[in-house]
Design a protein around this motif. Structure first.
Motif, PDB file in Angstrom:
ATOM      1  N   GLU A 141       0.833  -1.198   0.000  1.00 49.97           N
ATOM      2  CA  GLU A 141       0.000   0.000   0.000  1.00 49.97           C
ATOM      3  C   GLU A 141       0.866   1.246   0.000  1.00 49.97           C
ATOM      4  O   GLU A 141       2.032   1.221   0.386  1.00 49.97           O
ATOM      5  N   GLY A 142       0.278   2.353  -0.427  1.00 51.89           N
ATOM      6  CA  GLY A 142       0.920   3.644  -0.290  1.00 51.89           C
ATOM      7  C   GLY A 142       0.385   4.350   0.942  1.00 51.89           C
ATOM      8  O   GLY A 142      -0.775   4.182   1.312  1.00 51.89           O
ATOM      9  N   VAL A 143       1.235   5.127   1.593  1.00 53.49           N
ATOM     10  CA  VAL A 143       0.827   5.905   2.766  1.00 53.49           C
ATOM     11  C   VAL A 143       1.130   7.366   2.489  1.00 53.49           C
ATOM     12  O   VAL A 143       2.274   7.723   2.179  1.00 53.49           O
ATOM     13  N   CYS A 144       0.123   8.219   2.608  1.00 54.50           N
ATOM     14  CA  CYS A 144       0.296   9.655   2.381  1.00 54.50           C
ATOM     15  C   CYS A 144       0.954  10.269   3.611  1.00 54.50           C
ATOM     16  O   CYS A 144       0.380  10.272   4.695  1.00 54.50           O
ATOM     17  N   LEU A 145       2.181  10.783   3.432  1.00 53.72           N
ATOM     18  CA  LEU A 145       2.923  11.354   4.557  1.00 53.72           C
ATOM     19  C   LEU A 145       2.601  12.814   4.798  1.00 53.72           C
ATOM     20  O   LEU A 145       2.547  13.275   5.932  1.00 53.72           O
ATOM     21  N   ALA A 146       2.470  13.571   3.732  1.00 57.77           N
ATOM     22  CA  ALA A 146       2.238  15.013   3.862  1.00 57.77           C
ATOM     23  C   ALA A 146       1.415  15.473   2.684  1.00 57.77           C
ATOM     24  O   ALA A 146       1.466  14.886   1.592  1.00 57.77           O
ATOM     25  N   ILE A 147       0.657  16.540   2.884  1.00 57.12           N
ATOM     26  CA  ILE A 147      -0.225  17.028   1.832  1.00 57.12           C
ATOM     27  C   ILE A 147      -0.401  18.533   1.957  1.00 57.12           C
ATOM     28  O   ILE A 147      -0.353  19.092   3.052  1.00 57.12           O
ATOM     29  N   ALA A 148      -0.551  19.185   0.827  1.00 52.03           N
ATOM     30  CA  ALA A 148      -0.828  20.624   0.789  1.00 52.03           C
ATOM     31  C   ALA A 148      -2.042  20.823  -0.104  1.00 52.03           C
ATOM     32  O   ALA A 148      -2.033  20.437  -1.274  1.00 52.03           O
ATOM     33  N   TRP A 149      -3.082  21.403   0.462  1.00 47.61           N
ATOM     34  CA  TRP A 149      -4.301  21.631  -0.291  1.00 47.61           C
ATOM     35  C   TRP A 149      -4.178  22.884  -1.146  1.00 47.61           C
ATOM     36  O   TRP A 149      -3.398  23.794  -0.844  1.00 47.61           O
ATOM     37  N   SER A 150      -4.992  22.924  -2.184  1.00 48.05           N
ATOM     38  CA  SER A 150      -4.946  24.080  -3.076  1.00 48.05           C
ATOM     39  C   SER A 150      -6.086  25.060  -2.827  1.00 48.05           C
ATOM     40  O   SER A 150      -6.332  25.938  -3.631  1.00 48.05           O
ATOM     41  N   GLY A 151      -6.792  24.891  -1.708  1.00 45.22           N
ATOM     42  CA  GLY A 151      -7.869  25.826  -1.401  1.00 45.22           C
ATOM     43  C   GLY A 151      -9.227  25.283  -1.796  1.00 45.22           C
ATOM     44  O   GLY A 151      -9.460  24.082  -1.814  1.00 45.22           O
ATOM     45  N   SER A 152     -10.145  26.170  -2.163  1.00 46.62           N
ATOM     46  CA  SER A 152     -11.516  25.770  -2.452  1.00 46.62           C
ATOM     47  C   SER A 152     -11.618  24.854  -3.659  1.00 46.62           C
ATOM     48  O   SER A 152     -12.586  24.127  -3.813  1.00 46.62           O
ATOM     49  N   GLY A 153     -10.616  24.874  -4.537  1.00 45.20           N
ATOM     50  CA  GLY A 153     -10.666  24.034  -5.718  1.00 45.20           C
ATOM     51  C   GLY A 153     -10.079  22.652  -5.508  1.00 45.20           C
ATOM     52  O   GLY A 153      -9.943  21.890  -6.458  1.00 45.20           O
ATOM     53  N   THR A 154      -9.716  22.301  -4.273  1.00 45.65           N
ATOM     54  CA  THR A 154      -9.115  21.007  -4.006  1.00 45.65           C
ATOM     55  C   THR A 154     -10.097  19.887  -4.322  1.00 45.65           C
ATOM     56  O   THR A 154     -11.239  19.915  -3.871  1.00 45.65           O
ATOM     57  N   PRO A 155      -9.688  18.889  -5.113  1.00 48.41           N
ATOM     58  CA  PRO A 155     -10.583  17.782  -5.430  1.00 48.41           C
ATOM     59  C   PRO A 155     -10.972  17.001  -4.185  1.00 48.41           C
ATOM     60  O   PRO A 155     -10.186  16.862  -3.252  1.00 48.41           O
ATOM     61  N   LEU A 156     -12.189  16.483  -4.186  1.00 49.10           N
ATOM     62  CA  LEU A 156     -12.652  15.717  -3.039  1.00 49.10           C
ATOM     63  C   LEU A 156     -11.870  14.419  -2.875  1.00 49.10           C
ATOM     64  O   LEU A 156     -11.837  13.854  -1.786  1.00 49.10           O
ATOM     65  N   CYS A 157     -11.239  13.943  -3.948  1.00 48.31           N
ATOM     66  CA  CYS A 157     -10.516  12.672  -3.871  1.00 48.31           C
ATOM     67  C   CYS A 157      -9.148  12.818  -3.232  1.00 48.31           C
ATOM     68  O   CYS A 157      -8.443  11.828  -3.040  1.00 48.31           O
ATOM     69  N   LEU A 158      -8.725  14.019  -2.903  1.00 51.02           N
ATOM     70  CA  LEU A 158      -7.408  14.210  -2.310  1.00 51.02           C
ATOM     71  C   LEU A 158      -7.380  13.559  -0.926  1.00 51.02           C
ATOM     72  O   LEU A 158      -8.257  13.808  -0.104  1.00 51.02           O
ATOM     73  N   PRO A 159      -6.389  12.713  -0.646  1.00 47.41           N
ATOM     74  CA  PRO A 159      -6.346  12.032   0.646  1.00 47.41           C
ATOM     75  C   PRO A 159      -5.904  12.962   1.765  1.00 47.41           C
ATOM     76  O   PRO A 159      -5.475  14.095   1.524  1.00 47.41           O
ATOM     77  N   GLU A 160      -5.984  12.471   2.975  1.00 46.84           N
ATOM     78  CA  GLU A 160      -5.465  13.173   4.136  1.00 46.84           C
ATOM     79  C   GLU A 160      -4.155  12.537   4.554  1.00 46.84           C
ATOM     80  O   GLU A 160      -3.852  11.385   4.206  1.00 46.84           O
ATOM     81  N   SER A 161      -3.362  13.268   5.310  1.00 46.53           N
ATOM     82  CA  SER A 161      -2.110  12.723   5.828  1.00 46.53           C
ATOM     83  C   SER A 161      -2.407  11.486   6.666  1.00 46.53           C
ATOM     84  O   SER A 161      -3.277  11.509   7.538  1.00 46.53           O
ATOM     85  N   GLY A 162      -1.695  10.417   6.387  1.00 44.26           N
ATOM     86  CA  GLY A 162      -1.923   9.162   7.091  1.00 44.26           C
ATOM     87  C   GLY A 162      -2.815   8.190   6.358  1.00 44.26           C
ATOM     88  O   GLY A 162      -2.882   7.009   6.722  1.00 44.26           O
TER      89      GLY A 162
END
Length: 263
Positions: A115-136
């Motif tokens: 599996e892949g694990v999301c370590l860090a993420i930076a959102w792009s604001g109101s246009g951020t896609p709903l599919c973007l994962p959260e850290s962890g």
């Protein structure tokens, strides 16, 4: 009368404690004791005893209404993982810069087994896609751009295991068979990066480059995630590549270990 192995009770207790902690996930952050018992498969009395031990140590916190959530001490312990905290801290400024330049969500992913694990993420604001994962969050290797990069550079044993296993189909464009996945991995190795279009979420697209550590081993992947309708791979590819190179400089100077081979 036979005597149980001296280590059996301790191992059993550890397994049960882990099953209690595993009852929590992204969709179930707060659970009652009954919830924990049901989701862990433990009798209520056993769950109660283990929950009390975990609560007294700080692994669980108890709310005013009596429900439980993951405790701060467990989070503090998790941040000590050498493959996570230093790399995530070093990557975050580059992810934030990538987010601003690409006008897309940016993330850093490592591989943990299959599996892949999301370590860090930076959102792009109101246009951020709903599919973007959260850290962890954990993500499939075969259906995400960052996952394809990590899988393409994994050991043959890992690649064979994934390609020969049933592949979960998320959308009509998700690689559904091992042969198609092997072709996708060969293309990643040939091109040096991965692009996915509606493979994990029907509304999202992604592009990812590898992060290389000592000996140029791939230790992580940087990716952008954006709405599929407006995604422009040619425009964002140089930006993602530059971010991956910058993070690679830190990875090469650190003691970051490569991903484990087996699940």
């Amino acid at each position: 009368m036979t005597t149980p192995h001296a280590g059996t009770p301790e191992r059993s207790l550890v397994d049960r404690a882990l099953s209690v902690l595993s009852a929590f996930d992204r969709q179930n952050r707060t659970l009652t004791l009954s919830d924990i018992s049901r989701r862990s498969g433990l009798p209520l009395a056993t769950a109660h005893r283990i929950v009390n031990r975990l609560h007294s140590w700080g692994a669980l916190e108890r709310g005013e209404e009596g429900s439980y959530s993951i405790g701060l001490r467990l989070w503090e312990t998790g941040t000590l993982a050498p493959r996570c905290s230093p790399l995530a801290e070093a990557a975050l400024p580059h992810l934030m810069d990538l987010r601003a330049r690409a006008s897309a969500g940016a993330l850093l992913m490592i591989r943990d087994g299959l599996e892949g694990v999301c370590l860090a993420i930076a959102w792009s604001g109101s246009g951020t896609p709903l599919c973007l994962p959260e850290s962890g969050d954990r993500m499939p290797l075969h259906a995400s751009a960052a996952g394809l990069v990590l899988l393409a550079h994994a050991d043959d044993a890992v690649q064979n295991h994934v390609c020969e296993s049933p592949l979960r189909v998320y959308t009509p464009t998700t690689p559904a068979h091992g042969a198609a996945l092997r072709q996708a991995l060969a293309k990643v190795r040939r091109d040096g990066y991965a692009v996915t279009h509606r493979t994990l979420d029907p509304d999202c697209a992604s592009l990812s480059f590898p992060v290389r550590g000592a000996g140029r081993a791939v230790v992580a992947a940087v990716a952008v995630v954006a709405p599929a309708d407006s995604f422009q791979p040619a425009k964002v590819a140089p930006l993602v590549s530059a971010a991956a190179d910058a993070i690679s400089q830190h990875a090469r100077s650190s003691t970051l270990r490569p991903p484990r081979t087996t699940p």
